[in-house]
Design an enzyme around this catalytic site. Structure first.
Site, PDB file in Angstrom:
ATOM      1  N   GLN A  14       9.757  53.893  59.727  1.00  0.00           N
ATOM      2  CA  GLN A  14       8.531  53.706  58.945  1.00  0.00           C
ATOM      3  C   GLN A  14       7.663  52.579  59.505  1.00  0.00           C
ATOM      4  OE1 GLN A  14      10.588  53.096  55.265  1.00  0.00           O
ATOM      5  NE2 GLN A  14      11.911  51.566  56.189  1.00  0.00           N
TER       6      GLN A  14
ATOM      7  N   HIS B 253      12.589  43.105  40.064  1.00  0.00           N
ATOM      8  CA  HIS B 253      13.997  42.758  40.325  1.00  0.00           C
ATOM      9  C   HIS B 253      14.748  42.364  39.050  1.00  0.00           C
ATOM     10  CE1 HIS B 253      12.403  42.421  44.574  1.00  0.00           C
ATOM     11  NE2 HIS B 253      13.258  43.416  44.567  1.00  0.00           N
TER      12      HIS B 253
ATOM     13  N   GLU C 284      21.249  49.800  53.602  1.00  0.00           N
ATOM     14  CA  GLU C 284      19.813  49.895  53.901  1.00  0.00           C
ATOM     15  C   GLU C 284      19.664  50.670  55.208  1.00  0.00           C
ATOM     16  OE1 GLU C 284      16.449  48.790  52.850  1.00  0.00           O
ATOM     17  OE2 GLU C 284      16.127  49.905  54.704  1.00  0.00           O
TER      18      GLU C 284
ATOM     19  N   ASP D 193      22.163  55.366  56.223  1.00  0.00           N
ATOM     20  CA  ASP D 193      21.512  56.184  55.198  1.00  0.00           C
ATOM     21  C   ASP D 193      22.403  56.191  53.945  1.00  0.00           C
ATOM     22  OD1 ASP D 193      20.446  58.198  53.629  1.00  0.00           O
ATOM     23  OD2 ASP D 193      20.079  59.562  55.314  1.00  0.00           O
TER      24      ASP D 193
ATOM     25  N   ASP E  26      17.536  51.218  44.939  1.00  0.00           N
ATOM     26  CA  ASP E  26      16.309  50.433  45.117  1.00  0.00           C
ATOM     27  C   ASP E  26      15.622  50.966  46.369  1.00  0.00           C
ATOM     28  OD1 ASP E  26      14.352  48.533  45.231  1.00  0.00           O
ATOM     29  OD2 ASP E  26      15.691  46.847  45.655  1.00  0.00           O
ATOM     30  N   SER E  27      15.160  52.190  46.264  1.00  0.00           N
ATOM     31  CA  SER E  27      14.672  52.885  47.463  1.00  0.00           C
ATOM     32  C   SER E  27      13.156  52.976  47.456  1.00  0.00           C
ATOM     33  CB  SER E  27      15.245  54.298  47.482  1.00  0.00           C
ATOM     34  OG  SER E  27      14.678  55.026  46.422  1.00  0.00           O
TER      35      SER E  27
ATOM     36  N   ASP F 179       9.741  55.544  47.773  1.00  0.00           N
ATOM     37  CA  ASP F 179       9.400  56.774  47.039  1.00  0.00           C
ATOM     38  C   ASP F 179      10.063  57.983  47.711  1.00  0.00           C
ATOM     39  OD1 ASP F 179       7.824  55.218  45.394  1.00  0.00           O
ATOM     40  OD2 ASP F 179       6.067  55.422  46.669  1.00  0.00           O
TER      41      ASP F 179
END
Ligand code: SAM
Length: 291
Positions: A31, A62, A106, A137, A155-156, A158
């Site tokens: 990304q 958070h 992550e 992943d 906590d990803s 979209d």
């Protein structure tokens, strides 16, 4: 030259922040990563042109992604965080002595490295000895886990790009198996307001509801996210976040003396009281998401 950051919140709506400095800009394997500085929100991180965290309002996100579950079940010891590369979720978890082990998975190492360098406010606890970081992943990571965690926090990003697999029925089913018999799954649940986000929210909710016996949605006000109105999902095998959060549990959490700026035990209960249009959206049958 005047710099600014503009994010598309809907086909016809833009959100703009005046930027004082661009600190980082690079395309990782997954990304586009940018870090900027602004007067109003301090430093902020965006991925693929979408806001992830700002120094000014990250405490809201958070607090709400961590403390609702931690207060509902004071016996959470083993936690899995999926995503969360900025470190804010792990920072809040590390405030609990009762948390013994945190796996954080992550997908993008560059997000973690950039956060450690430019966002010390959120990344400050990534080196806590209880935190075990895996760069991978999250979808395959949970596949063969059984009774391994008391809490999973998704906590990803979209559900477009690398985050897409984390909104599937297969993923929620694997999370169910990976959780202990009183386990809780929290996920960021998108926004109910703009059509594209509302479709994602409905899809995620329906899939979780098909997997977990108990599935609730709660809300928070996050100024820099689309519409400012954001939802979280609370799914569990046993605990109800309201019925199992009586005066004794509330007193127990308050006795910890954690100084939170958004979460408190009154808000915990109030956050589950949803506006009528959101309740209706959650009850509507699934339609194909519009992109
Ligand atoms: N608060 C944020 C928001 O706006 O929703 C989420 C922040 S956190 C930076 C999201 C992280 O999830 C990103 O760093 C991204 O790389 C990570 N991520 C996306 N898909 C993933 C996957 N399949 N497995 C693990 N991590 C993933």
């Amino acid at each position: 030259m005047k710099l600014s950051y503009t994010e598309k919140h809907s086909k016809d709506v833009r959100f703009t922040i005046r930027v004082t400095k661009q600190l980082f800009s690079k395309h990782s394997k997954f990304q586009q990563i940018d870090v900027m500085e602004s007067k109003e929100f301090g430093r902020f991180l965006t991925l693929d042109g979408l806001m992830m965290v700002t120094e000014k309002d990250e405490f809201i996100y958070h607090d709400m992604i961590v403390h609702v579950a931690m207060a509902t079940n004071p016996n959470i010891h083993r936690v899995l965080v999926i995503g969360g590369g900025d470190g804010g979720t792990v920072r809040e978890l590390c405030r609990y002595d009762s948390v013994q082990h945190i796996d954080m998975v992550e997908i993008d190492k560059m997000v973690v490295d950039v956060s450690k360098k430019y966002l010390k406010q959120t990344s400050c606890k990534l080196s806590d000895p209880r935190v075990h970081l895996t760069i991978a992943d999250g979808l395959p990571f949970v596949r063969n886990k059984n009774d391994a965690y008391d809490l999973i926090i998704v906590d990803s990003t979209d559900p477009f790009g690398p985050g897409e697999g984390l909104f599937t029925k297969e993923f929620y089913g694997n999370c169910y198996t990976a959780l202990s018999e009183d386990g809780i799954l929290i996920n960021q649940h998108e926004s109910p307001y703009y059509e594209k986000y509302a479709q994602s929210m409905k899809r995620a909710h329906r899939r979780i509801a098909e997997t977990f016996p108990l599935c609730r949605v709660y809300q928070a006000h996050i100024p820099t996210y689309p519409s400012g109105h954001w939802l979280f999902g609370f799914a569990s095998k046993k605990f109800d976040p309201i019925l199992d959060f009586g005066p004794e549990k509330q007193a127990q959490w308050n006795a910890l003396g954690l100084d939170t700026r958004y979460y408190n035990t009154d808000l915990h209960i109030g956050a589950f009281a949803l506006p009528t249009y959101v309740k209706r959206l959650l009850e509507e049958p699934e339609q194909e998401a519009t992109r």
